[in-house]
Design an enzyme around this catalytic site. Sequence first.
Site, PDB file in Angstrom:
ATOM      1  N   SER A 139      -9.048   4.622   5.879  1.00  0.00           N
ATOM      2  CA  SER A 139      -9.470   3.411   5.175  1.00  0.00           C
ATOM      3  C   SER A 139      -8.783   2.218   5.807  1.00  0.00           C
ATOM      4  O   SER A 139      -7.622   2.308   6.228  1.00  0.00           O
ATOM      5  CB  SER A 139      -9.078   3.502   3.696  1.00  0.00           C
ATOM      6  OG  SER A 139      -9.167   2.239   3.062  1.00  0.00           O
ATOM      7  N   TYR A 152      -2.760   5.496  -2.339  1.00  0.00           N
ATOM      8  CA  TYR A 152      -3.935   5.708  -1.498  1.00  0.00           C
ATOM      9  C   TYR A 152      -3.726   5.125  -0.104  1.00  0.00           C
ATOM     10  O   TYR A 152      -4.004   5.773   0.909  1.00  0.00           O
ATOM     11  CB  TYR A 152      -5.145   5.065  -2.165  1.00  0.00           C
ATOM     12  CG  TYR A 152      -6.431   5.204  -1.386  1.00  0.00           C
ATOM     13  CD1 TYR A 152      -7.143   6.393  -1.391  1.00  0.00           C
ATOM     14  CD2 TYR A 152      -6.943   4.127  -0.656  1.00  0.00           C
ATOM     15  CE1 TYR A 152      -8.332   6.519  -0.679  1.00  0.00           C
ATOM     16  CE2 TYR A 152      -8.126   4.242   0.049  1.00  0.00           C
ATOM     17  CZ  TYR A 152      -8.822   5.435   0.039  1.00  0.00           C
ATOM     18  OH  TYR A 152      -9.991   5.560   0.738  1.00  0.00           O
TER      19      TYR A 152
END
Length: 246
Positions: A139, A152
Amino acid sequence: MMLAGRTILITGAARGLGRAIALTCAEQGARLVLADIDSDGVQATAVDLGARAVTVDLGDPESITALGDSLAATGEPLHGLVNCAALATNVGGMGFEDIELDLWDRVQRINVRGTWLMTRACAPMLRASGSGRVVNVASDTALWGAPRLLSYTASKGAVMAMTRSLARELGPDRVGVTCIAPGILTTESTEYVPETRHRLYGDGRAVPGPQAAEDVTGTVAFLVSEAALTLTGQVLPVNNGFVFVT
C-alpha cells in the site's frame, strides 16, 4: 494473452482487488487457483472464471501449509503467486498510542507472516516452473506515512522490505518478486474508509479522481508474466501519481 499457459495462485480473490486481479489474469489466458478465507465468496469467483477455489486462513500456518501441499500433490506447475489477501478493514482511525496489542499482532500475523508463509509454501513449485513470479500487494500508505493507520502501514512497509530480500534469495532460480503499492481503491473493501480520506487521495493524485481496482490489475498481470523478470525487487506505486518514488 500474455498469461496463456501459466498457472497463477491469487489470495484474497473472493472480492475487491483480489477478485479484479483474477478477472484480468483470466482475460490474459491464465489458469487460476483462487484462495480466500471466505469459502463461499471465493467459490463464486472461481465458478465465474472456471477456476479452482481453495480456502486458506493466512493467520493459520497449518492452513497455508495444507494449501501448498495440495497444490504440490497435483503435479501441475505453478508460475505465479499474487499475495493480495490482507487485513485492512477496521484497523485504522486511531492514534498509535491507542492501538490495542491484539489488533497490532493480528495485523502483523496476517499481513506480514501470512505473506511470508504463502511465499514459502509456493516457492518449490515456483522454482520448478523455471519462470516463477511473486507479486506482493502492499500500500502506498507505507510510502507517504498515512496517519492513524500505524498497524496497517507498518505491515505494508514490512511487505515492501520482504519483497527486496525475497527477490535476492529467489533470483538465482529465475523467480522474480515484485510489489505493488496502490492507494485507496473504489471497491466494496474500502466502503468503510471516511470520505475525507477518499477525497484526500482523489485531490492529490497527478491523475485526479478515484482509482478503480481495474486501474491496477493490468500491472499485476504483466508482473506475473514471463516478461517481468527484470523488474524483480521493485516496489511500484500504482496509485495514479499520489506518491512518486525515486
